[in-house]
Design a protein around this motif. Structure first.
Motif, PDB file in Angstrom:
ATOM      1  N   ALA A  84     -11.371 -32.404 -30.507  1.00 35.69           N
ATOM      2  CA  ALA A  84     -11.287 -33.170 -29.418  1.00 35.69           C
ATOM      3  C   ALA A  84     -11.470 -35.233 -29.975  1.00 35.69           C
ATOM      4  N   ASN A  85     -12.167 -34.877 -31.495  1.00 37.49           N
ATOM      5  CA  ASN A  85     -12.566 -35.871 -31.840  1.00 37.49           C
ATOM      6  C   ASN A  85     -10.759 -36.695 -32.596  1.00 37.49           C
ATOM      7  N   THR A  86     -10.417 -35.483 -33.127  1.00 38.16           N
ATOM      8  CA  THR A  86      -9.475 -35.697 -34.130  1.00 38.16           C
ATOM      9  C   THR A  86      -7.961 -36.687 -33.021  1.00 38.16           C
ATOM     10  N   ILE A  87      -8.051 -35.718 -32.001  1.00 37.13           N
ATOM     11  CA  ILE A  87      -6.963 -35.931 -31.122  1.00 37.13           C
ATOM     12  C   ILE A  87      -7.051 -37.619 -30.551  1.00 37.13           C
ATOM     13  N   LEU A  88      -8.594 -37.590 -30.250  1.00 35.91           N
ATOM     14  CA  LEU A  88      -8.700 -39.236 -29.404  1.00 35.91           C
ATOM     15  C   LEU A  88      -8.800 -40.330 -30.313  1.00 35.91           C
ATOM     16  N   THR A  89      -9.425 -39.773 -31.721  1.00 36.76           N
ATOM     17  CA  THR A  89      -9.197 -40.738 -32.310  1.00 36.76           C
ATOM     18  C   THR A  89      -7.644 -41.375 -33.203  1.00 36.76           C
ATOM     19  N   LEU A  90      -6.747 -40.226 -33.234  1.00 35.02           N
ATOM     20  CA  LEU A  90      -5.451 -40.577 -33.144  1.00 35.02           C
ATOM     21  C   LEU A  90      -4.783 -41.573 -32.082  1.00 35.02           C
ATOM     22  N   LEU A  91      -5.201 -40.648 -30.698  1.00 39.30           N
ATOM     23  CA  LEU A  91      -4.611 -41.665 -29.824  1.00 39.30           C
ATOM     24  C   LEU A  91      -5.138 -43.081 -29.759  1.00 39.30           C
ATOM     25  N   PHE A 148     -17.021 -43.649 -32.030  1.00 32.15           N
ATOM     26  CA  PHE A 148     -16.818 -44.484 -33.233  1.00 32.15           C
ATOM     27  C   PHE A 148     -14.977 -43.899 -33.575  1.00 32.15           C
ATOM     28  N   ILE A 149     -14.254 -43.930 -32.305  1.00 29.51           N
ATOM     29  CA  ILE A 149     -13.475 -42.787 -32.637  1.00 29.51           C
ATOM     30  C   ILE A 149     -12.135 -43.987 -33.156  1.00 29.51           C
ATOM     31  N   VAL A 150     -12.541 -45.216 -32.758  1.00 27.26           N
ATOM     32  CA  VAL A 150     -11.723 -46.550 -33.439  1.00 27.26           C
ATOM     33  C   VAL A 150     -12.647 -46.761 -34.540  1.00 27.26           C
ATOM     34  N   GLY A 151     -11.593 -46.832 -35.946  1.00 26.97           N
ATOM     35  CA  GLY A 151     -12.136 -47.510 -37.071  1.00 26.97           C
ATOM     36  C   GLY A 151     -11.441 -48.037 -37.661  1.00 26.97           C
ATOM     37  N   ALA A 152     -11.965 -49.513 -38.282  1.00 28.23           N
ATOM     38  CA  ALA A 152     -11.247 -50.583 -38.840  1.00 28.23           C
ATOM     39  C   ALA A 152     -10.207 -50.177 -40.005  1.00 28.23           C
ATOM     40  N   THR A 198      -2.578 -37.862 -42.288  1.00 30.48           N
ATOM     41  CA  THR A 198      -3.317 -38.219 -43.175  1.00 30.48           C
ATOM     42  C   THR A 198      -4.452 -38.375 -42.768  1.00 30.48           C
ATOM     43  N   VAL A 199      -4.911 -39.058 -41.451  1.00 27.48           N
ATOM     44  CA  VAL A 199      -5.967 -39.567 -40.724  1.00 27.48           C
ATOM     45  C   VAL A 199      -6.363 -38.540 -39.712  1.00 27.48           C
ATOM     46  N   GLY A 200      -5.911 -37.785 -39.402  1.00 25.08           N
ATOM     47  CA  GLY A 200      -5.758 -36.745 -38.636  1.00 25.08           C
ATOM     48  C   GLY A 200      -6.541 -35.619 -39.261  1.00 25.08           C
ATOM     49  N   LEU A 201      -5.895 -35.525 -41.123  1.00 22.45           N
ATOM     50  CA  LEU A 201      -7.010 -34.517 -41.317  1.00 22.45           C
ATOM     51  C   LEU A 201      -8.472 -35.629 -41.783  1.00 22.45           C
ATOM     52  N   THR A 203     -10.541 -37.681 -40.493  1.00 23.65           N
ATOM     53  CA  THR A 203     -10.759 -36.905 -38.877  1.00 23.65           C
ATOM     54  C   THR A 203     -11.681 -35.807 -38.851  1.00 23.65           C
ATOM     55  N   LEU A 204     -10.825 -34.666 -39.098  1.00 22.43           N
ATOM     56  CA  LEU A 204     -11.197 -33.631 -38.959  1.00 22.43           C
ATOM     57  C   LEU A 204     -11.779 -32.890 -40.037  1.00 22.43           C
ATOM     58  N   VAL A 205     -12.011 -33.296 -41.350  1.00 24.87           N
ATOM     59  CA  VAL A 205     -12.968 -32.605 -42.296  1.00 24.87           C
ATOM     60  C   VAL A 205     -14.178 -33.215 -41.869  1.00 24.87           C
ATOM     61  N   GLY A 206     -14.251 -34.998 -41.725  1.00 23.69           N
ATOM     62  CA  GLY A 206     -15.286 -35.800 -41.527  1.00 23.69           C
ATOM     63  C   GLY A 206     -16.203 -35.077 -39.340  1.00 23.69           C
ATOM     64  N   LYS A 207     -15.108 -34.624 -38.988  1.00 26.32           N
ATOM     65  CA  LYS A 207     -15.980 -34.196 -38.503  1.00 26.32           C
ATOM     66  C   LYS A 207     -16.299 -32.616 -38.158  1.00 26.32           C
ATOM     67  N   TRP A 208     -15.838 -31.708 -39.039  1.00 23.15           N
ATOM     68  CA  TRP A 208     -16.067 -30.453 -38.837  1.00 23.15           C
ATOM     69  C   TRP A 208     -16.846 -30.350 -40.226  1.00 23.15           C
ATOM     70  N   ASN A 209     -17.566 -31.106 -40.696  1.00 23.10           N
ATOM     71  CA  ASN A 209     -19.014 -31.129 -41.470  1.00 23.10           C
ATOM     72  C   ASN A 209     -19.621 -32.151 -41.056  1.00 23.10           C
ATOM     73  N   ASP A 210     -20.052 -33.206 -40.298  1.00 27.55           N
ATOM     74  CA  ASP A 210     -20.845 -33.640 -39.289  1.00 27.55           C
ATOM     75  C   ASP A 210     -22.242 -33.079 -38.511  1.00 27.55           C
ATOM     76  N   TRP A 211     -23.308 -33.165 -39.551  1.00 33.30           N
ATOM     77  CA  TRP A 211     -24.529 -32.757 -39.111  1.00 33.30           C
ATOM     78  C   TRP A 211     -25.370 -33.959 -38.835  1.00 33.30           C
ATOM     79  N   PHE A 212     -25.035 -34.470 -39.290  1.00 38.93           N
ATOM     80  CA  PHE A 212     -26.353 -35.582 -39.040  1.00 38.93           C
ATOM     81  C   PHE A 212     -26.379 -36.695 -37.636  1.00 38.93           C
ATOM     82  N   SER A 213     -24.968 -37.046 -37.047  1.00 41.34           N
ATOM     83  CA  SER A 213     -25.102 -36.934 -35.360  1.00 41.34           C
ATOM     84  C   SER A 213     -25.458 -36.272 -34.952  1.00 41.34           C
TER      85      SER A 213
END
Length: 295
Positions: A84-91, A148-152, A198-201, A203-213
């Protein structure tokens, strides 16, 4: 015509090959160790040392991992959050960046300046938590993939890539009556596989490893990603207390040990990312060069 290499060139090549081989060994050794321990017996795991091959091969650790309902539930949560996060980020990054790549867009400069400022100014953890609370996202699974799906930085990458596409393509589409949305989704994005991969990868790796949120915003374990369970297993020995009598007996008999389950969990968690990368490597290699030769 084949050019004969000098002794110095050959020596240089040999040094490079040996150096790269050393780097590969250094990078692969921890991964091989983790996999080997996960397939080893508890008795061998207790002996310690560097495992480059399983000792006392068994699959009991993986059986326990896949029999744990909490691990399976959080694993599914992580898959849903990541997709979900990867699709929304790219969109939404594409929708934000596309107008900034159009020369005639009147707000191009102020929006770019505003986005750039966000790269240097952050509200901090406490204000962000209060914002999530005011939006009723605390202990809400949507907090794991909507904010945070849209980053500068990603917007700038997309804008740079879109700007490199021949503007004549857009003009031809407009003459044929295509709307801006149709131009973006049917022309620009199909030509932007490199930046999407590139951005999808990332995002995917970052969200997959995300535990702090999850640590900050989630309070119920049923919403946890699998990284939170992995963190619990790795840093809290009491995570094994609730296991049934059969598992505790295997611990006592040295069939498996907590370290086997820890390593098996690490393998299961990291395997999807390792499997995905080879399929998008060719796009990723091209995409990482974006911005190095274009302004």
């Amino acid at each position: 015509m084949k050019v004969k290499k000098s002794a110095g060139d050959i020596l240089f090549d040999v040094f490079n090959y040996l150096f790269m081989l050393l780097i590969v060994v250094i990078m692969l050794a921890p991964m091989i160790h983790v996999v080997s321990v996960s397939f080893s017996s508890g008795e061998e795991a207790l002996r310690g040392g560097l495992f480059l091959w399983p000792r006392g091969f068994n699959l009991k650790a993986y059986e326990q991992v896949f029999q744990d309902d909490m691990i399976l539930r959080t694993y599914l949560n992580t898959i849903l959050y990541t997709i979900a996060n990867t699709i929304l980020t790219l969109l939404f990054t594409s929708l934000t960046a596309y107008p900034l790549s159009v020369a005639g867009f009147c707000l191009k400069k102020p929006v770019t300046v505003y986005l750039t400022l966000t790269m240097f100014i952050s509200g901090g953890t406490i204000p962000t938590y209060l914002l999530m609370k005011s939006l009723h996202l605390i202990n809400n699974p949507m907090v794991m993939f909507i904010p945070f799906i849209v980053g500068a930085y990603n917007v700038i990458l997309f804008r740079t890539f879109f700007s490199g596409i021949d503007s004549g393509i857009r003009e031809s589409a407009r003459i044929d009556g295509a709307s801006e949305f149709r131009i973006l989704f049917q022309i620009i994005l199909p030509l932007s596989k490199a930046i999407l991969a590139t951005v999808g990868l990332f995002t995917l790796v970052g969200k997959w490893n995300d535990w702090f949120s999850a640590l900050i915003y989630l309070t119920e374990e049923k919403y946890y990603p699998v990284q939170m369970i992995l963190r619990k297993i790795l840093f809290n020995s009491r995570a094994f207390v609730g296991m049934d009598a059969d598992v505790m007996r295997m611990f006592r008999d040295n069939t498996i040990q907590p370290v086997n389950i820890q390593m098996a969990t690490i393998v299961v968690v990291t395997l999807p990312i390792v499997c995905i990368y080879p399929f998008i490597q060719k796009y990723f290699a091209k995409g990482v060069m974006i911005g190095s030769i274009k302004g």
